[in-house]
Design a protein around this motif. Structure first.
Motif, PDB file in Angstrom:
ATOM      1  N   ALA A 109     -58.563 -67.560  83.138  1.00  0.00           N
ATOM      2  CA  ALA A 109     -58.685 -67.849  84.568  1.00  0.00           C
ATOM      3  C   ALA A 109     -59.402 -66.741  85.319  1.00  0.00           C
ATOM      4  O   ALA A 109     -59.816 -66.937  86.466  1.00  0.00           O
ATOM      5  CB  ALA A 109     -57.295 -68.082  85.176  1.00  0.00           C
ATOM      6  N   GLY A 110     -59.526 -65.571  84.703  1.00  0.00           N
ATOM      7  CA  GLY A 110     -60.282 -64.489  85.313  1.00  0.00           C
ATOM      8  C   GLY A 110     -59.505 -63.713  86.355  1.00  0.00           C
ATOM      9  O   GLY A 110     -58.275 -63.653  86.329  1.00  0.00           O
ATOM     10  N   LYS A 111     -60.225 -63.113  87.291  1.00  0.00           N
ATOM     11  CA  LYS A 111     -59.621 -62.221  88.272  1.00  0.00           C
ATOM     12  C   LYS A 111     -58.845 -62.960  89.359  1.00  0.00           C
ATOM     13  O   LYS A 111     -58.072 -62.342  90.097  1.00  0.00           O
ATOM     14  CB  LYS A 111     -60.703 -61.348  88.919  1.00  0.00           C
ATOM     15  CG  LYS A 111     -61.374 -60.384  87.943  1.00  0.00           C
ATOM     16  CD  LYS A 111     -62.398 -59.502  88.658  1.00  0.00           C
ATOM     17  CE  LYS A 111     -63.036 -58.521  87.685  1.00  0.00           C
ATOM     18  NZ  LYS A 111     -64.049 -57.659  88.354  1.00  0.00           N
ATOM     19  N   THR A 112     -59.072 -64.262  89.485  1.00  0.00           N
ATOM     20  CA  THR A 112     -58.362 -65.032  90.520  1.00  0.00           C
ATOM     21  C   THR A 112     -57.598 -66.180  89.873  1.00  0.00           C
ATOM     22  O   THR A 112     -57.951 -67.344  90.032  1.00  0.00           O
ATOM     23  CB  THR A 112     -59.345 -65.584  91.566  1.00  0.00           C
ATOM     24  OG1 THR A 112     -60.354 -66.370  90.900  1.00  0.00           O
ATOM     25  CG2 THR A 112     -59.996 -64.459  92.335  1.00  0.00           C
ATOM     26  N   PRO A 113     -56.540 -65.857  89.099  1.00  0.00           N
ATOM     27  CA  PRO A 113     -55.766 -66.913  88.444  1.00  0.00           C
ATOM     28  C   PRO A 113     -55.115 -67.816  89.487  1.00  0.00           C
ATOM     29  O   PRO A 113     -54.795 -67.385  90.594  1.00  0.00           O
ATOM     30  CB  PRO A 113     -54.717 -66.144  87.640  1.00  0.00           C
ATOM     31  CG  PRO A 113     -54.605 -64.825  88.313  1.00  0.00           C
ATOM     32  CD  PRO A 113     -55.978 -64.528  88.843  1.00  0.00           C
ATOM     33  N   PRO A 114     -54.924 -69.078  89.143  1.00  0.00           N
ATOM     34  CA  PRO A 114     -54.413 -70.046  90.121  1.00  0.00           C
ATOM     35  C   PRO A 114     -52.913 -69.914  90.334  1.00  0.00           C
ATOM     36  O   PRO A 114     -52.208 -69.243  89.577  1.00  0.00           O
ATOM     37  CB  PRO A 114     -54.734 -71.384  89.447  1.00  0.00           C
ATOM     38  CG  PRO A 114     -54.646 -71.067  87.976  1.00  0.00           C
ATOM     39  CD  PRO A 114     -55.190 -69.674  87.840  1.00  0.00           C
ATOM     40  N   ARG A 115     -52.421 -70.566  91.383  1.00  0.00           N
ATOM     41  CA  ARG A 115     -50.980 -70.727  91.543  1.00  0.00           C
ATOM     42  C   ARG A 115     -50.537 -71.755  90.507  1.00  0.00           C
ATOM     43  O   ARG A 115     -51.199 -72.770  90.284  1.00  0.00           O
ATOM     44  CB  ARG A 115     -50.646 -71.204  92.954  1.00  0.00           C
ATOM     45  CG  ARG A 115     -51.035 -70.215  94.034  1.00  0.00           C
ATOM     46  CD  ARG A 115     -50.720 -70.746  95.417  1.00  0.00           C
ATOM     47  NE  ARG A 115     -49.276 -70.857  95.617  1.00  0.00           N
ATOM     48  CZ  ARG A 115     -48.730 -71.308  96.738  1.00  0.00           C
ATOM     49  NH1 ARG A 115     -49.495 -71.722  97.737  1.00  0.00           N
ATOM     50  NH2 ARG A 115     -47.416 -71.368  96.869  1.00  0.00           N
ATOM     51  N   LEU A 116     -49.411 -71.505  89.896  1.00  0.00           N
ATOM     52  CA  LEU A 116     -48.984 -72.336  88.775  1.00  0.00           C
ATOM     53  C   LEU A 116     -47.663 -73.031  89.066  1.00  0.00           C
ATOM     54  O   LEU A 116     -46.780 -72.467  89.726  1.00  0.00           O
ATOM     55  CB  LEU A 116     -48.804 -71.472  87.512  1.00  0.00           C
ATOM     56  CG  LEU A 116     -50.020 -70.681  87.038  1.00  0.00           C
ATOM     57  CD1 LEU A 116     -49.625 -69.810  85.864  1.00  0.00           C
ATOM     58  CD2 LEU A 116     -51.147 -71.619  86.641  1.00  0.00           C
ATOM     59  N   VAL A 117     -47.540 -74.235  88.567  1.00  0.00           N
ATOM     60  CA  VAL A 117     -46.269 -74.945  88.536  1.00  0.00           C
ATOM     61  C   VAL A 117     -45.970 -75.255  87.079  1.00  0.00           C
ATOM     62  O   VAL A 117     -46.765 -75.923  86.409  1.00  0.00           O
ATOM     63  CB  VAL A 117     -46.314 -76.253  89.357  1.00  0.00           C
ATOM     64  CG1 VAL A 117     -44.992 -76.996  89.215  1.00  0.00           C
ATOM     65  CG2 VAL A 117     -46.596 -75.958  90.819  1.00  0.00           C
ATOM     66  N   LEU A 134     -44.752 -59.639  87.275  1.00  0.00           N
ATOM     67  CA  LEU A 134     -44.533 -58.292  87.808  1.00  0.00           C
ATOM     68  C   LEU A 134     -45.729 -57.386  87.533  1.00  0.00           C
ATOM     69  O   LEU A 134     -46.159 -56.610  88.399  1.00  0.00           O
ATOM     70  CB  LEU A 134     -43.268 -57.694  87.184  1.00  0.00           C
ATOM     71  CG  LEU A 134     -41.930 -58.241  87.669  1.00  0.00           C
ATOM     72  CD1 LEU A 134     -40.790 -57.676  86.826  1.00  0.00           C
ATOM     73  CD2 LEU A 134     -41.710 -57.888  89.140  1.00  0.00           C
ATOM     74  N   MET A 135     -46.279 -57.486  86.330  1.00  0.00           N
ATOM     75  CA  MET A 135     -47.435 -56.668  85.972  1.00  0.00           C
ATOM     76  C   MET A 135     -48.650 -57.014  86.825  1.00  0.00           C
ATOM     77  O   MET A 135     -49.466 -56.136  87.151  1.00  0.00           O
ATOM     78  CB  MET A 135     -47.762 -56.865  84.493  1.00  0.00           C
ATOM     79  CG  MET A 135     -46.715 -56.332  83.533  1.00  0.00           C
ATOM     80  SD  MET A 135     -47.058 -56.815  81.823  1.00  0.00           S
ATOM     81  CE  MET A 135     -48.631 -56.035  81.551  1.00  0.00           C
ATOM     82  N   GLU A 136     -48.770 -58.286  87.184  1.00  0.00           N
ATOM     83  CA  GLU A 136     -49.934 -58.748  87.930  1.00  0.00           C
ATOM     84  C   GLU A 136     -49.720 -58.734  89.435  1.00  0.00           C
ATOM     85  O   GLU A 136     -50.597 -59.153  90.195  1.00  0.00           O
ATOM     86  CB  GLU A 136     -50.287 -60.183  87.486  1.00  0.00           C
ATOM     87  CG  GLU A 136     -50.668 -60.315  86.028  1.00  0.00           C
ATOM     88  CD  GLU A 136     -52.053 -59.788  85.743  1.00  0.00           C
ATOM     89  OE1 GLU A 136     -52.875 -59.746  86.674  1.00  0.00           O
ATOM     90  OE2 GLU A 136     -52.321 -59.397  84.594  1.00  0.00           O
TER      91      GLU A 136
END
Length: 257
Positions: free
Chosen positions: A114-122, A151-153
């Motif tokens: 997903a790269g530097k802008t990962p999506p919001r996930l459900v 937490l890491m992200e």
């Protein structure tokens, strides 16, 4: 709109469909022959757990220089077969760990892609998979992995457990309808007197996390305390009705399970 990430193992009776997909990537006579040999050793709706090296080894050899998606599919089928076989014997714990680790690897691959802008996930999974720490199957869960990664992200995770409550019904993947009482009592039975008379009840677990010792002394089960510690909210559906399948599954669909 959105993109779905497939994380779990291949379904047990999906082999004919997976061989059909593999056939779409076949180019050489050796690849076509390996697929036909696998089909010849199969039968309709044959469970993946009944597939062995005699099927996977020729496929692996034939596609050694084939497309990466094809090689990945063969590896996934082989691993899924091992997971199902171990699940039925004394190595069930090994099976559970293999499955959780497999889902974690898939999640991480999608996350990185997903790269530097990962999506919001459900994420939608059974309650065991999203518990904190060790799941009730004594396996480091996918949920703990995702929480740690968040937490890491610098991300946040909010987990909700939906429970079929008193007087409710549920349907399993075989199409059998049963009551919810035993599942409800194991996960949210302590809230019985607090439930709304009709419809759903939303339970905020945050205050309960601060009295873990008190709950232990009062005899609240380990599993129930684990759910309270794992989920930010619990929704109990009192009087829920079982889902209606599009078509009733045939008994043969679960051959070998």
């Amino acid at each position: 709109s959105g993109t779905r990430w497939g994380l779990d193992q291949d379904f047990t009776t999906s082999a004919p469909l997976l061989l059909e997909r593999l056939d779409g990537w076949a180019r050489s006579p050796a690849q076509k022959a390996a697929i036909e040999a696998a089909r010849a050793k199969s039968r309709p709706l044959m469970a993946l757990s009944n597939y062995g090296d005699e099927i996977y080894d020729p496929l692996t050899e034939a596609f050694a220089r084939g497309p990466k998606p094809a090689r990945d599919l063969i590896a996934d089928m082989r691993l899924s077969s091992e997971i199902y076989r171990f699940q039925d014997g004394v190595a069930a714990n090994r099976s559970n760990r293999m499955r959780e680790d497999y889902m974690k690897r898939n999640f991480l691959a999608h996350w990185r892609a997903a790269g530097k802008t990962p999506p919001r996930l459900v994420m939608k999974f059974g309650a065991y998979h999203l518990t904190a720490g060790l799941s009730p199957t004594a396996t480091p869960s996918l949920g703990s992995f995702v929480h740690s990664l968040a937490l890491m992200e610098g991300k946040k995770v909010f987990s909700v457990m939906v429970v079929c409550g008193p007087d409710g019904e549920q349907i399993d993947f075989r199409g059998a309808i049963s009551g919810c009482r035993s599942d409800y009592e194991a996960t949210a039975g302590m809230f019985y007197t607090r439930l709304a008379k009709d419809g759903p009840t939303l339970i905020d677990t945050a205050p309960l996390r601060e009295i873990q010792t008190t709950m232990r002394r009062q005899g609240v089960s380990d599993d129930m305390r684990s759910y309270i510690n794992s989920y930010d909210a619990i929704i109990v559906l009192k009087g829920a009705k079982a889902a209606t399948p599009f078509a009733r599954p045939l008994p043969a669909f679960f051959e070998g399970m």
